[in-house]
Design a protein around this motif. Structure first.
Motif, PDB file in Angstrom:
ATOM      1  N   ASP A 186       0.801  -1.224   0.000  1.00 21.32           N
ATOM      2  CA  ASP A 186       0.000   0.000   0.000  1.00 21.32           C
ATOM      3  C   ASP A 186       0.830   1.268   0.000  1.00 21.32           C
ATOM      4  N   ALA A 187       2.089   1.156   0.409  1.00 20.76           N
ATOM      5  CA  ALA A 187       2.898   2.362   0.587  1.00 20.76           C
ATOM      6  C   ALA A 187       4.373   2.049   0.395  1.00 20.76           C
ATOM      7  N   LEU A 188       5.121   3.100   0.157  1.00 20.37           N
ATOM      8  CA  LEU A 188       6.582   3.048   0.161  1.00 20.37           C
ATOM      9  C   LEU A 188       7.045   3.777   1.413  1.00 20.37           C
ATOM     10  N   GLN A 189       7.837   3.105   2.231  1.00 17.16           N
ATOM     11  CA  GLN A 189       8.423   3.745   3.402  1.00 17.16           C
ATOM     12  C   GLN A 189       9.936   3.666   3.243  1.00 17.16           C
ATOM     13  N   ILE A 190      10.539   4.819   3.023  1.00 18.08           N
ATOM     14  CA  ILE A 190      11.935   4.833   2.578  1.00 18.08           C
ATOM     15  C   ILE A 190      12.712   5.990   3.203  1.00 18.08           C
ATOM     16  N   PRO A 191      14.028   5.837   3.277  1.00 16.15           N
ATOM     17  CA  PRO A 191      14.861   7.008   3.591  1.00 16.15           C
ATOM     18  C   PRO A 191      14.917   7.868   2.328  1.00 16.15           C
ATOM     19  N   TRP A 192      14.928   9.177   2.491  1.00 16.17           N
ATOM     20  CA  TRP A 192      14.902  10.003   1.285  1.00 16.17           C
ATOM     21  C   TRP A 192      16.292  10.240   0.720  1.00 16.17           C
ATOM     22  N   ARG A 193      17.294   9.849   1.482  1.00 15.77           N
ATOM     23  CA  ARG A 193      18.643   9.965   0.953  1.00 15.77           C
ATOM     24  C   ARG A 193      19.575   9.040   1.731  1.00 15.77           C
ATOM     25  N   LYS A 194      20.694   8.733   1.119  1.00 18.00           N
ATOM     26  CA  LYS A 194      21.749   7.970   1.764  1.00 18.00           C
ATOM     27  C   LYS A 194      22.925   8.913   1.975  1.00 18.00           C
ATOM     28  N   GLY A 195      23.231   9.220   3.239  1.00 25.49           N
ATOM     29  CA  GLY A 195      24.255  10.218   3.494  1.00 25.49           C
ATOM     30  C   GLY A 195      23.817  11.558   2.935  1.00 25.49           C
ATOM     31  N   PRO A 196      24.680  12.232   2.193  1.00 26.53           N
ATOM     32  CA  PRO A 196      24.315  13.545   1.663  1.00 26.53           C
ATOM     33  C   PRO A 196      23.585  13.480   0.323  1.00 26.53           C
ATOM     34  N   VAL A 197      23.398  12.276  -0.219  1.00 24.81           N
ATOM     35  CA  VAL A 197      22.866  12.143  -1.579  1.00 24.81           C
ATOM     36  C   VAL A 197      21.377  11.797  -1.554  1.00 24.81           C
ATOM     37  N   PRO A 198      20.500  12.712  -1.984  1.00 27.24           N
ATOM     38  CA  PRO A 198      19.069  12.397  -2.040  1.00 27.24           C
ATOM     39  C   PRO A 198      18.753  11.500  -3.232  1.00 27.24           C
ATOM     40  N   PHE A 199      17.803  10.581  -3.044  1.00 20.99           N
ATOM     41  CA  PHE A 199      17.353   9.822  -4.199  1.00 20.99           C
ATOM     42  C   PHE A 199      15.836   9.803  -4.312  1.00 20.99           C
ATOM     43  N   LEU A 200      15.174  10.673  -3.548  1.00 22.31           N
ATOM     44  CA  LEU A 200      13.733  10.809  -3.671  1.00 22.31           C
ATOM     45  C   LEU A 200      13.426  12.198  -4.201  1.00 22.31           C
ATOM     46  N   PHE A 201      12.741  12.223  -5.329  1.00 27.97           N
ATOM     47  CA  PHE A 201      12.414  13.486  -5.984  1.00 27.97           C
ATOM     48  C   PHE A 201      10.921  13.505  -6.317  1.00 27.97           C
ATOM     49  N   ALA A 202      10.433  14.655  -6.732  1.00 31.38           N
ATOM     50  CA  ALA A 202       9.014  14.806  -7.045  1.00 31.38           C
ATOM     51  C   ALA A 202       8.567  13.779  -8.085  1.00 31.38           C
ATOM     52  N   ARG A 203       9.456  13.435  -8.995  1.00 31.12           N
ATOM     53  CA  ARG A 203       9.107  12.479 -10.048  1.00 31.12           C
ATOM     54  C   ARG A 203       8.669  11.131  -9.458  1.00 31.12           C
ATOM     55  N   GLN A 204       9.402  10.645  -8.455  1.00 30.13           N
ATOM     56  CA  GLN A 204       9.051   9.362  -7.860  1.00 30.13           C
ATOM     57  C   GLN A 204       7.751   9.453  -7.051  1.00 30.13           C
ATOM     58  N   ILE A 205       7.571  10.565  -6.363  1.00 29.98           N
ATOM     59  CA  ILE A 205       6.351  10.732  -5.574  1.00 29.98           C
ATOM     60  C   ILE A 205       5.134  10.759  -6.490  1.00 29.98           C
ATOM     61  N   GLU A 206       5.246  11.464  -7.604  1.00 28.59           N
ATOM     62  CA  GLU A 206       4.150  11.507  -8.571  1.00 28.59           C
ATOM     63  C   GLU A 206       3.859  10.129  -9.143  1.00 28.59           C
ATOM     64  N   ALA A 207       4.906   9.345  -9.399  1.00 30.66           N
ATOM     65  CA  ALA A 207       4.721   7.996  -9.926  1.00 30.66           C
ATOM     66  C   ALA A 207       4.039   7.092  -8.901  1.00 30.66           C
ATOM     67  N   ALA A 208       4.439   7.225  -7.644  1.00 33.97           N
ATOM     68  CA  ALA A 208       3.803   6.429  -6.591  1.00 33.97           C
ATOM     69  C   ALA A 208       2.330   6.787  -6.466  1.00 33.97           C
ATOM     70  N   HIS A 209       2.023   8.066  -6.501  1.00 35.61           N
ATOM     71  CA  HIS A 209       0.632   8.493  -6.400  1.00 35.61           C
ATOM     72  C   HIS A 209      -0.171   8.014  -7.601  1.00 35.61           C
ATOM     73  N   ALA A 210       0.424   8.040  -8.780  1.00 27.47           N
ATOM     74  CA  ALA A 210      -0.263   7.546  -9.971  1.00 27.47           C
ATOM     75  C   ALA A 210      -0.585   6.056  -9.846  1.00 27.47           C
ATOM     76  N   ALA A 211       0.271   5.352  -9.087  1.00 28.75           N
ATOM     77  CA  ALA A 211       0.054   3.920  -8.862  1.00 28.75           C
ATOM     78  C   ALA A 211      -0.833   3.668  -7.641  1.00 28.75           C
ATOM     79  N   GLY A 212      -1.321   4.744  -7.004  1.00 29.28           N
ATOM     80  CA  GLY A 212      -2.215   4.608  -5.866  1.00 29.28           C
ATOM     81  C   GLY A 212      -1.524   4.256  -4.566  1.00 29.28           C
ATOM     82  N   ARG A 213      -0.235   4.568  -4.445  1.00 29.78           N
ATOM     83  CA  ARG A 213       0.520   4.263  -3.235  1.00 29.78           C
ATOM     84  C   ARG A 213       0.974   5.533  -2.525  1.00 29.78           C
ATOM     85  N   GLU A 214       1.060   5.448  -1.207  1.00 32.23           N
ATOM     86  CA  GLU A 214       1.558   6.558  -0.418  1.00 32.23           C
ATOM     87  C   GLU A 214       3.073   6.485  -0.301  1.00 32.23           C
ATOM     88  N   VAL A 215       3.674   7.615   0.022  1.00 30.61           N
ATOM     89  CA  VAL A 215       5.119   7.689   0.233  1.00 30.61           C
ATOM     90  C   VAL A 215       5.375   8.264   1.627  1.00 30.61           C
TER      91      VAL A 215
END
Length: 256
Positions: A186-215
């Motif tokens: 039902d959801a993605l529960q994730i760290p938004w970055r590893k150390g100083p490097v982010p890997f969660l961006f608006a693009r992924q959040i929009e894709a998750a929402h399009a798939a009906g999942r929360e972030v």
């Protein structure tokens, strides 16, 4: 987005999760810490779970008692009578998961099943307290998560494991089918970055929402990081600093 499960129904506002309750005194996962979060107005609490040798689910992060209590040894190798004598920070008892679920019947509890020992005890605690509509059951191991869910009489909310979530994040960059790759979670529960490097961006959040999942993102303790992630559109934040997270959400008019 319509919630996939009653657990996620928060009136359209971001979900604020108090990570292991709220304590600035090192009393994580204690009843005192959970009560402190509830006293702040938190509706969502996060905890971890292991099982004792005699099948009692306890709210504890580590597989041993060594770091957080005045006792030592593996939880899975000790009976409940032994574990309940341990004191978190030397002062607070280790709570049973039944106690966490039963003491605050209106609270919603995010449970991370930390070890094999916790699978059946966690499921049995949920069954005894009839908490299916107000728990989210996950694990760093997808197999452990599925094994726990299989023992339940009714569906509960469930997030992807960290490995599944990161694989999905990578997939969004190469055009993978977001719906198919997320499977039954039902959801993605994730760290938004590893150390100083982010890997969660608006693009992924929009894709998750399009798939009906929360972030939901963990563990976010800095005010500027909270604001940044909320601006991106995440659905939930897990924080050790429940006090700061509440201040941020109140200021934004997003406190439930």
């Amino acid at each position: 987005m319509t919630p996939r499960h009653p657990y996620f129904d928060n009136g359209g506002r971001p979900i604020a999760l108090a990570h292991r309750g709220f304590s600035l005194e090192g009393l994580e996962n204690s009843m005192k810490a959970f009560q402190a979060a509830v006293d702040l107005g938190y509706r969502y609490l996060e905890t971890d779970a292991h099982g004792t040798r005699d099948g009692v689910a306890v709210a504890l992060h580590d597989e041993t008692l060594d770091r957080t209590t005045d006792a030592t040894g593996l939880v899975a190798e000790r009976d409940w009578d032994s574990v309940k004598a341990a004191r978190i920070g030397g002062v607070e008892p280790v709570p049973r998961l039944d106690d966490v679920l039963g003491t605050w019947p209106d609270a919603r509890i995010n449970i991370d099943v930390k070890g094999e020992s916790g699978i059946r005890p966690v499921a049995e605690a949920i069954e005894r307290t009839r908490s299916h509509d107000r728990v989210c059951v996950g694990s760093f191991s997808a197999d452990r998560r599925r094994a726990t869910l299989k023992l339940l009489s009714r569906p509960v909310a469930t997030p992807a494991s960290e490995r599944e979530a990161i694989a999905w994040l990578v997939g969004t960059w190469v055009g993978a089918d977001a719906h198919a790759s997320l499977g039954d979670v039902d959801a993605l529960q994730i760290p938004w970055r590893k150390g100083p490097v982010p890997f969660l961006f608006a693009r992924q959040i929009e894709a998750a929402h399009a798939a009906g999942r929360e972030v939901h993102v963990w563990t976010v303790n800095r005010r500027d990081h909270m604001v940044h992630l909320l601006d991106l559109g995440v659905d939930g934040l897990v924080s050790d600093r429940a006090d700061i997270l509440k201040e941020v959400l109140v200021a934004r008019g997003q406190w439930a």
